[in-house]
Design a protein around this motif. Structure first.
Motif, PDB file in Angstrom:
ATOM      1  N   SER A  25      27.125  51.386  -2.554  1.00  0.00           N
ATOM      2  CA  SER A  25      27.072  51.919  -3.920  1.00  0.00           C
ATOM      3  C   SER A  25      28.057  51.203  -4.847  1.00  0.00           C
ATOM      4  N   ASN A  46      13.047  50.545   2.771  1.00  0.00           N
ATOM      5  CA  ASN A  46      13.523  50.019   1.493  1.00  0.00           C
ATOM      6  C   ASN A  46      14.571  50.923   0.834  1.00  0.00           C
ATOM      7  N   PHE A  47      15.658  51.178   1.567  1.00  0.00           N
ATOM      8  CA  PHE A  47      16.819  51.817   0.949  1.00  0.00           C
ATOM      9  C   PHE A  47      18.064  51.254   1.629  1.00  0.00           C
ATOM     10  N   ASN A  62      27.523  53.337   3.228  1.00  0.00           N
ATOM     11  CA  ASN A  62      26.761  53.666   2.017  1.00  0.00           C
ATOM     12  C   ASN A  62      27.658  53.659   0.785  1.00  0.00           C
ATOM     13  N   ASP A  66      25.182  60.522   2.763  1.00  0.00           N
ATOM     14  CA  ASP A  66      25.453  60.173   1.368  1.00  0.00           C
ATOM     15  C   ASP A  66      26.938  59.912   1.179  1.00  0.00           C
ATOM     16  N   GLU A 117      20.856  52.117   3.236  1.00  0.00           N
ATOM     17  CA  GLU A 117      21.311  52.428   4.592  1.00  0.00           C
ATOM     18  C   GLU A 117      20.453  51.746   5.646  1.00  0.00           C
ATOM     19  N   SER A 118      19.134  51.782   5.468  1.00  0.00           N
ATOM     20  CA  SER A 118      18.236  51.162   6.440  1.00  0.00           C
ATOM     21  C   SER A 118      18.418  49.651   6.465  1.00  0.00           C
ATOM     22  N   GLU A 119      18.627  49.056   5.289  1.00  0.00           N
ATOM     23  CA  GLU A 119      18.843  47.612   5.236  1.00  0.00           C
ATOM     24  C   GLU A 119      20.141  47.229   5.955  1.00  0.00           C
ATOM     25  N   ASN A 132      14.194  45.695   3.850  1.00  0.00           N
ATOM     26  CA  ASN A 132      13.845  46.300   2.562  1.00  0.00           C
ATOM     27  C   ASN A 132      12.340  46.247   2.307  1.00  0.00           C
ATOM     28  N   SER A 178       7.955  51.730   2.987  1.00  0.00           N
ATOM     29  CA  SER A 178       7.811  52.959   3.752  1.00  0.00           C
ATOM     30  C   SER A 178       7.160  52.694   5.106  1.00  0.00           C
TER      31      SER A 178
END
Length: 294
Positions: free
Chosen positions: A277, A39-40, A273, A215, A42-44, A66, A69
């Motif tokens: 953002s 659920n962040f 990323n 990042d 980059e992973s999505e 998403n 954990s």
């Protein structure tokens, strides 16, 4: 009254309709490949890249992105309800399986494959892309002091390093910098949020901060990530883990996935990323990356 020939034709057409209908039903009912992510953002995005790559190969896909954990995802992965998850090599071993940090990518891949073996999950080849801890200084600091590695800090005298509170006592963070690199004069300052740490670095309030290597700000020339040369950090390369029965059911699936993974770089993740953002959706970012790299 219809002739016997006409009746035969009607019967034949009926049989053909049943056959065609059955074939269509088999295709429609084919089990989708369930792609999951943490659920962040980059992973999505990574989940979307793999999902869209599968769809471009005419494979049915179900997204469960998403989700959360490892504590939420792994029971379904090990139980067969999730088929594909883009993982992070070192964290998968240490966080879920409680193993020691791998010394390198090859040993980590082998250890993770062994850890998953009894649950029918296979570990595919890791990507060049890695999301690891990053020890960051400003470009002006790096130029002024001629530093490119963490070891180069040893002779600079007292410095201030900012990270989240848990960093202070971790062997992979402040304690490791003191013990592994001999930075006994490195003062630790706890700053929870990455944005606040970055602001402190920009203002000159601290000399070095902790970020993650993918990042978005690190795509800028304003910052330098100091090289970690002593093996303090485990490899955290993007590593897809996939149910073995799904790989066995599709002859070319592993080759397709390996081909995608091999193209993902750390710089790609930084750029993706950054777009996230700015408000771009994971699906849009993934589609654009695939258009350029698939």
């Amino acid at each position: 009254m219809r002739s016997p020939l006409s009746l035969r034709r009607v019967a034949l057409l009926g049989v053909l309709a049943l056959v065609i209908g059955a074939c269509g039903s088999d295709s429609d009912d084919a089990a989708p490949i369930v792609v999951a992510s943490f659920n962040f953002p980059e992973s999505e995005i990574l989940g979307e890249i793999y999902a869209q790559a599968l769809e471009s190969d005419d494979l049915p896909v179900e997204r469960q992105l998403n989700l959360g954990s490892r504590e939420l995802i792994y029971p379904d992965l090990l139980g067969g309800e999730i088929d594909l998850l883009p993982e992070y090599l070192g964290s998968a071993l240490m966080v879920w399986f409680g193993q020691q940090a791998p010394a390198d990518i090859a040993s980590g891949e082998a250890a993770l494959a062994d850890a998953f073996a009894d649950d029918g999950v296979r570990v595919l080849s890791p990507a060049p892309a890695e999301n690891n801890q990053a020890f960051v200084v400003s470009s002006s600091f790096a130029a002024e002091h001629d530093v490119t590695t963490l070891g180069d800090l040893a002779n600079l005298g007292p410095l201030t390093f900012a990270g989240p509170p848990e960093c202070e006592d971790r062997d992979t963070c402040h304690r490791g910098l003191v013990d592994t690199y001999g930075l006994g004069d490195l003062e630790f300052q706890a700053i929870q949020e990455a944005a606040a740490r970055l602001a402190a670095l920009d203002a000159g309030d601290v000399d070095m901060i902790l970020l993650f290597s993918t990042d978005a700000p690190l795509a800028s020339d304003a910052y330098v990530v100091l090289e970690e040369t002593e093996g303090m950090l485990p490899p955290e390369n993007i590593t897809p883990v996939v149910r073995g029965d799904v790989l066995d059911a599709h002859d070319d699936l592993q080759a397709l996935l390996d081909g995608i993974t091999a193209r993902i770089t750390t710089a790609d993740l930084q750029a993706m990323n950054a777009r996230a953002s700015e408000g771009a959706s994971a699906a849009e970012i993934a589609a654009d990356w695939l258009a350029e790299n698939a």
